[in-house]
Design an enzyme around this catalytic site. Structure first.
Site, short mmCIF file in Angstrom:
data_model
loop_
_atom_site.label_atom_id
_atom_site.label_comp_id
_atom_site.label_asym_id
_atom_site.label_seq_id
_atom_site.Cartn_x
_atom_site.Cartn_y
_atom_site.Cartn_z
N HIS A 135 61.76 26.69 104.04
CA HIS A 135 60.57 25.83 103.96
C HIS A 135 60.49 24.86 105.15
O HIS A 135 59.42 24.32 105.43
CB HIS A 135 60.50 25.09 102.63
N ASP A 170 65.55 30.41 99.99
CA ASP A 170 65.09 29.30 100.84
C ASP A 170 66.03 29.06 102.01
O ASP A 170 66.35 27.93 102.35
CB ASP A 170 64.92 28.02 100.02
N GLY A 247 63.16 15.37 105.23
CA GLY A 247 63.79 15.48 106.55
C GLY A 247 65.25 15.89 106.45
O GLY A 247 65.82 16.43 107.39
N ASN A 248 65.89 15.64 105.30
CA ASN A 248 67.26 16.09 105.07
C ASN A 248 67.33 17.59 104.80
O ASN A 248 68.41 18.18 104.89
CB ASN A 248 67.89 15.37 103.88
N SER A 249 66.21 18.20 104.45
CA SER A 249 66.21 19.62 104.12
C SER A 249 66.82 20.45 105.24
O SER A 249 66.45 20.29 106.42
CB SER A 249 64.79 20.11 103.86
N LEU A 304 70.34 45.65 90.44
CA LEU A 304 70.88 45.78 89.09
C LEU A 304 69.97 46.66 88.24
O LEU A 304 70.44 47.50 87.48
CB LEU A 304 71.03 44.40 88.47
N GLY A 305 68.65 46.46 88.36
CA GLY A 305 67.70 47.36 87.71
C GLY A 305 67.38 47.03 86.27
O GLY A 305 67.39 47.91 85.41
#
Length: 505
Positions: A135, A170, A247-249, A304-305
């Site tokens: 993001h 992410d 801003g820490n992301s 895995l299905g």
């Protein structure tokens, strides 16, 4: 009474008084045993003081960890150029007078201005590979910002190129040209313990490099935030109380040894501001995804299905309809795809998966996070409950282009008699809805073929309950029988349309 008797009484009284005062003072001055541990430590403190390093005599020293990590955390700035929206996409409500009055009131031309944003990233190799959040580098519409600039702690600036990204977790990987860059060593997020000290490092708000400290508050957290950018979200966050802000992301979460144990990704902000808890992607998940992106160009996930429900998210009515015991916390297998690893291992509809490789899973997101750590061909152990008995199967993950979402789509589509697809974000904005399920093709003799619904219809709610994806539609219809009501919209037509549908016919 003679004087001898008086003296005797006085002496006895004085002695009694002195004795009483002495006894009182001893009782009052005596330290209480509550909380003192004088009579032995309680069970939860067993071994706690065996190692003197556990005592806080000199406190915890964060300086070495901070000095090692700060040079390897970078500032990422993005730029998205201004663009003109199409005539079908309006910045305002879409009323019948918009075309006439937009220019007069300053809303036209219909242009989105240039956008700039910033976040953080972590150098993970000396030749300039950087991991950050998807993001952070996103353009907000499923794409990537047109310009990515990286500034190091020493103020040197570089143009970055995107190597690959994974919206489900992410995460994204960037590369800058150069060599001998400082970088962080991986720790082991499986060894994280509640209460241990951690440092969050990044570029919050408009500040330069910032270090905050906190403790690990929880592990394996799911907060459903990655659903905003992926149909197949993967979440198993480390929760801390280290102060993290916008801003820490993409910045680093490190232990007191200076090792990277997570990528800061989200904050709890019910009122739009930091509310005391932050969430980081565990480094063990990060490491595998980064290696896949660098080596293969995309993420190699084992298949895995199955399609599933989380038992903790099911209502009592749903649990009763499926005959699920309410005391079992896990993932209910709604259906099994024949080409997946689960079917080959003997897992069937109705089983409740409780552990993956020994790790408890209480939700589909927790299960998918465990599976996401492995590649096609890897073997994992699946523990499940069937009719009150517990079994463990060794499942070999398959390589499959499909996803859990695809399996869910096939199952609910078969039930309704249609090919279904989760509405993409761009079309949802164009239609003015939060999301929905598009009816791509109606099959003959299915329930939808007996209704007045046409192909192209977008389902946005069932019996008044909103649905924004195929998975949500699957859950809503899970225990539904008999007559239901489908509400939705058509592209190019105003208003909401409602159709009755009988699932029993």
């Amino acid at each position: 009474m003679n004087w001898k008797q008086l003296l005797l009484v006085a002496g006895i009284s004085s002695a009694t008084a002195v004795g009483s005062v002495w006894t009182y003072n001893k009782i009052v001055d005596a330290p209480t045993a509550i909380g003192s541990g004088e009579k032995g430590l309680p069970a939860n403190y067993t071994g706690f003081f065996d190692n003197k390093n556990n005592a806080a005599e000199g406190g915890i020293d964060f300086t070495r960890a901070a000095s090692a990590a700060v040079p390897a955390v970078v500032h990422i700035k993005t730029k998205i150029p201004a663009k003109k929206l199409s005539n079908n996409v309006r910045q305002r409500g879409g009323g019948i007078f918009d075309d006439l009055f937009d220019d007069f009131f300053g809303y036209g031309p219909n242009v989105v201005p240039e956008q700039r944003a910033s976040g953080s990233g972590v150098l993970i190799s000396e030749d300039g590979y950087i991991v950050t959040n998807n993001h952070v580098i996103s353009d907000g519409e499923g794409g990537v910002a047109s310009e990515l600039t990286v500034t190091l702690h020493n103020k040197k600036t570089y143009k970055a190129k995107l190597i690959g990204r994974d919206p489900s977790s992410d995460l994204a990987v960037l590369k800058i040209d150069g060599n001998k860059f400082p970088f962080l060593l991986y720790g082991n997020s499986n060894n994280i313990q509640l209460g241990q000290w951690v440092l969050a490092i990044g570029y919050p708000l408009t500040l330069e490099t910032t270090v905050t400290a906190g403790i690990v508050s929880a592990t394996g957290r799911t907060i459903n935030i990655n659903r905003q950018q992926s149909k197949t979200p993967v979440e198993s966050f480390i929760q801390t109380d280290a102060a993290v802000n916008q801003g820490n992301s993409g910045g680093a979460l490190v232990n007191t040894n200076g090792e990277l144990i997570g990528i800061n990704s989200a904050i709890l902000a019910p009122n739009g501001t930091y509310a005391g808890y932050s969430f980081a992607i565990p480094v063990n998940i990060t490491k595998k995804i980064v290696e896949d992106i660098v080596k293969f160009g995309d993420v190699q996930r084992g298949y895995l299905g199955i399609s599933y429900y989380s038992t903790e998210e099911m209502s009592e009515e749903q649990a009763k309809a499926y005959g699920i015991p309410t005391n079992i916390n896990g993932v209910y297998v709604y259906s099994v795809s024949g080409d997946g690893g689960a079917a080959a291992a003997g897992i069937k509809k109705g089983d409740i998966i409780t552990r993956v490789n020994g790790q408890e899973v209480g939700s589909g997101l927790q299960m998918s996070a465990q599976v996401a750590s492995f590649r096609p061909g890897d073997k994992i152990s699946i523990t499940y409950n069937r009719s009150g008995k517990e079994y463990t199967a060794q499942v070999t993950l398959k390589k499959q282009a499909g996803t859990f979402q695809d399996v869910a789509s096939a199952n609910v589509g078969s039930r309704l008699g249609a090919d279904l697809e989760t509405l993409d974000k761009t079309k949802a904005r164009r239609l003015g809805v939060e999301g929905g399920v598009a009816v791509k093709k109606i099959t003959k003799d299915g329930p939808l073929s007996r209704s007045r619904i046409l192909e192209g219809f977008v389902i946005v709610s069932v019996n008044g309950e909103a649905v924004t994806s195929v998975e949500e539609l699957t859950k809503v219809l899970g225990s539904a029988t008999g007559p239901i009501s489908l509400e939705g919209v058509y592209e190019g037509y105003d208003g909401t349309y409602t159709y009755p549908l009988n699932l029993n016919q």
